[in-house]
Design an enzyme around this catalytic site. Structure first.
Site, PDB file in Angstrom:
ATOM      1  CB  THR A   1      -4.646  -3.516   8.446  1.00 49.34           C
ATOM      2  OG1 THR A   1      -4.782  -2.712   9.615  1.00 49.34           O
ATOM      3  CG2 THR A   1      -3.216  -3.435   7.966  1.00 49.34           C
TER       4      THR A   1
ATOM      5  CE  LYS B   1      -2.266  -1.475   3.702  1.00 52.77           C
ATOM      6  NZ  LYS B   1      -1.714  -2.839   3.817  1.00 52.77           N
TER       7      LYS B   1
ATOM      8  NE  ARG C   1       6.642  -4.473   5.659  1.00 52.17           N
ATOM      9  CZ  ARG C   1       5.498  -3.866   5.938  1.00 52.17           C
ATOM     10  NH1 ARG C   1       4.606  -4.463   6.688  1.00 52.17           N
ATOM     11  NH2 ARG C   1       5.255  -2.660   5.468  1.00 52.17           N
TER      12      ARG C   1
HETATM   13  N1  LIG Z   1       3.696  -5.110  -5.720  1.00 49.35           N
HETATM   14  C1  LIG Z   1       4.944  -5.148  -5.245  1.00 49.35           C
HETATM   15  N2  LIG Z   1       5.980  -5.390  -6.061  1.00 49.35           N
HETATM   16  C2  LIG Z   1       7.229  -5.438  -5.567  1.00 49.35           C
HETATM   17  N3  LIG Z   1       7.550  -5.269  -4.263  1.00 49.35           N
HETATM   18  C3  LIG Z   1       6.554  -5.029  -3.405  1.00 49.35           C
HETATM   19  C4  LIG Z   1       5.211  -4.939  -3.845  1.00 49.35           C
HETATM   20  N4  LIG Z   1       4.440  -4.675  -2.791  1.00 49.35           N
HETATM   21  C5  LIG Z   1       5.239  -4.608  -1.737  1.00 49.35           C
HETATM   22  N5  LIG Z   1       6.517  -4.819  -2.075  1.00 49.35           N
HETATM   23  C6  LIG Z   1       7.664  -4.894  -1.177  1.00 49.35           C
HETATM   24  O1  LIG Z   1       7.168  -5.146   0.142  1.00 49.35           O
HETATM   25  C7  LIG Z   1       7.578  -4.131   1.047  1.00 49.35           C
HETATM   26  C8  LIG Z   1       6.398  -3.766   1.928  1.00 49.35           C
HETATM   27  O2  LIG Z   1       5.441  -3.063   1.187  1.00 49.35           O
HETATM   28  P1  LIG Z   1       4.670  -1.780   1.774  1.00 49.35           P
HETATM   29  O3  LIG Z   1       5.447  -1.132   2.856  1.00 49.35           O
HETATM   30  O4  LIG Z   1       4.295  -0.950   0.613  1.00 49.35           O
HETATM   31  O5  LIG Z   1       3.411  -2.493   2.389  1.00 49.35           O
HETATM   32  P2  LIG Z   1       2.130  -1.878   3.122  1.00 49.35           P
HETATM   33  O6  LIG Z   1       0.941  -2.491   2.477  1.00 49.35           O
HETATM   34  O7  LIG Z   1       2.222  -0.396   3.151  1.00 49.35           O
HETATM   35  O8  LIG Z   1       2.256  -2.445   4.584  1.00 49.35           O
HETATM   36  P3  LIG Z   1       1.669  -1.854   5.994  1.00 49.35           P
HETATM   37  O9  LIG Z   1       0.187  -2.112   5.974  1.00 49.35           O
HETATM   38  O10 LIG Z   1       2.378  -2.665   7.035  1.00 49.35           O
HETATM   39  O11 LIG Z   1       2.013  -0.400   6.038  1.00 49.35           O
HETATM   40  C9  LIG Z   1       8.071  -2.981   0.176  1.00 49.35           C
HETATM   41  O12 LIG Z   1       9.188  -2.373   0.738  1.00 49.35           O
HETATM   42  C10 LIG Z   1       8.446  -3.626  -1.134  1.00 49.35           C
HETATM   43  O13 LIG Z   1       9.793  -3.955  -1.123  1.00 49.35           O
HETATM   44 MG   LIG Z   2       2.533   0.847   4.762  1.00 48.60          MG
END
Ligand SMILES: Nc1ncnc2c1ncn2[C@@H]1O[C@H](COP(=O)(O)OP(=O)(O)OP(=O)(O)O)[C@@H](O)[C@H]1O
Ligand SMILES: [Mg+2]
Length: 333
Positions: A166, A72, A225
């Site tokens: 979430t 996200k 992640r």
């Molecule tokens: N679609 C994707 N393609 C490649 N890498 C990804 C992708 N989505 C996430 N990642 C990898 O996973 C890691 C975590 O993603 P991110 O921090 O954007 O998740 P989030 O959904 O914001 O999590 P949270 O809800 O914990 O904040 C990123 O640093 C990235 O390296």
């Molecule tokens: Mg996040």
């Protein structure tokens, strides 16, 4: 793109802290090509962004929901980049006063992207000032009390709010209704996770056998992640033992160190299953009782652990509580 993080206390430490934080940044997708999967979300967002650029207007507000670590925040960064706008990252629960949010809002420049993480955890009295801010780009602030109270209105520049949560179900109705688009992030397929791992292995200068990549993908809990976390531990083998290529054997050793089993479940997942089987005769057990026995808070259990266990059918939800499945029991034998 300039990423502003406002005041320090707005920072969500998990995204930026320490060496791990720096590496996390390196592994984040740098452009849409590197952003694997979530195709439906990407296609829609791309259209919204292109339309905003053509109309010379701020992109419509969007809500991202889904379990942690599915991309996200990474996508919000790419959107700001695509729009050529600044990104302001704040975390819902860290906003303590209306004034904090008002300060952020009045500092936005035309077309900026404001990303509010864990938006369902903003305090309701603070949340209220978002309503007119996102609907009419206007701040309504109540000054004074009782008979002498009056509302002051401040015009804001058009901006885009991206809320991440979430738990979309916990968002208040007035807030949810004001988002013009809502996107749900799903767990990734093993093929997509494999692509992410290959891409990031290249970024870390690692050579990995294809079957070792498949093994990592299979055990990443559908979550990029976690795939990155496994990749980093595998990299440690590469560095410490001076291998020129990582094979499945090293991957399995690294996964054992991380306490991740053949289905990608970690120690906490297995503890949840074990407690359900041994303390509650397999269930049904209420979430509160389960949390108390595990010594884990309800939000973590519901947001971090449960979604995957439910999706993969290790546990089932019934009107009377959670039940462990046959598959769950087999996994902790
Ligand atoms: N679609 C994707 N393609 C490649 N890498 C990804 C992708 N989505 C996430 N990642 C990898 O996973 C890691 C975590 O993603 P991110 O921090 O954007 O998740 P989030 O959904 O914001 O999590 P949270 O809800 O914990 O904040 C990123 O640093 C990235 O390296
Ligand atoms: Mg996040």
């Amino acid at each position: 793109m300039e990423v502003s993080t406002e005041k320090d206390r707005f920072l969500n430490p998990t995204h930026t802290s320490g060496i791990d934080g720096r590496e996390e940044k390196r592994l984040r997708p740098e452009n849409f090509k590197e952003y694997i999967g979530q195709k439906q979300v990407i296609d829609n967002i791309d259209l919204m962004a292109q339309s905003a650029i053509k109309r010379k207007a701020a992109m419509d507000h969007a809500l991202f929901s889904g379990p942690p670590g599915l991309g996200k925040t990474s996508l919000a960064m790419l959107i700001a980049d695509r729009l050529g706008s600044n990104l302001h990252l704040i975390s819902g629960p860290a906003i303590e006063k209306k004034g904090d949010l008002a300060a952020v809002l009045t500092n936005l420049k035309r077309g900026d992207v404001l990303f509010i993480d864990e938006i369902h955890r903003i305090h309701i009295t603070i949340e209220e000032i978002l309503y007119s801010a996102i609907e009419d780009f206007r701040l309504d602030i109540l000054i004074g009390q009782g008979a002498s109270a009056r509302t002051m209105q401040i015009d804001l520049v058009p901006f885009t709010l991206i809320g991440a949560t979430t738990r979309a179900g916990l968002l208040s109705n007035p807030l949810r209704d004001r988002f013009m688009a809502t996107f749900h992030f799903d767990f990734y397929s093993n093929i997509e996770l494999g692509e992410i791992i290959s891409l990031n292995a290249d970024k870390l200068d690692l050579k990995i056998d294809p079957d070792a990549i498949i093994e990592m993908a299979k055990r990443s809990r559908g979550t990029p992640r976690i795939a990155n976390r496994i990749l980093r531990r595998v990299r440690d083998y590469f560095v410490v033992y001076g291998k020129d290529k990582i094979s499945k054997v090293e991957v399995i050793k690294a996964l054992a160190l991380l306490n991740i089993d053949d289905e990608g479940l970690d120690a906490m997942d297995r503890k949840i299953l074990t407690v359900m089987r041994d303390y509650y005769s397999g269930g049904p057990v209420g979430i509160e009782a389960l949390c108390a026995t595990l010594g884990e808070d309800r939000m973590t259990l519901e947001e971090v652990y449960e979604p995957y266990l439910l999706k993969e059918g290790f546990i089932l939800r019934t009107p009377r509580g959670r039940v462990i499945s046959e598959k769950g029991i087999a996994q902790i034998k």
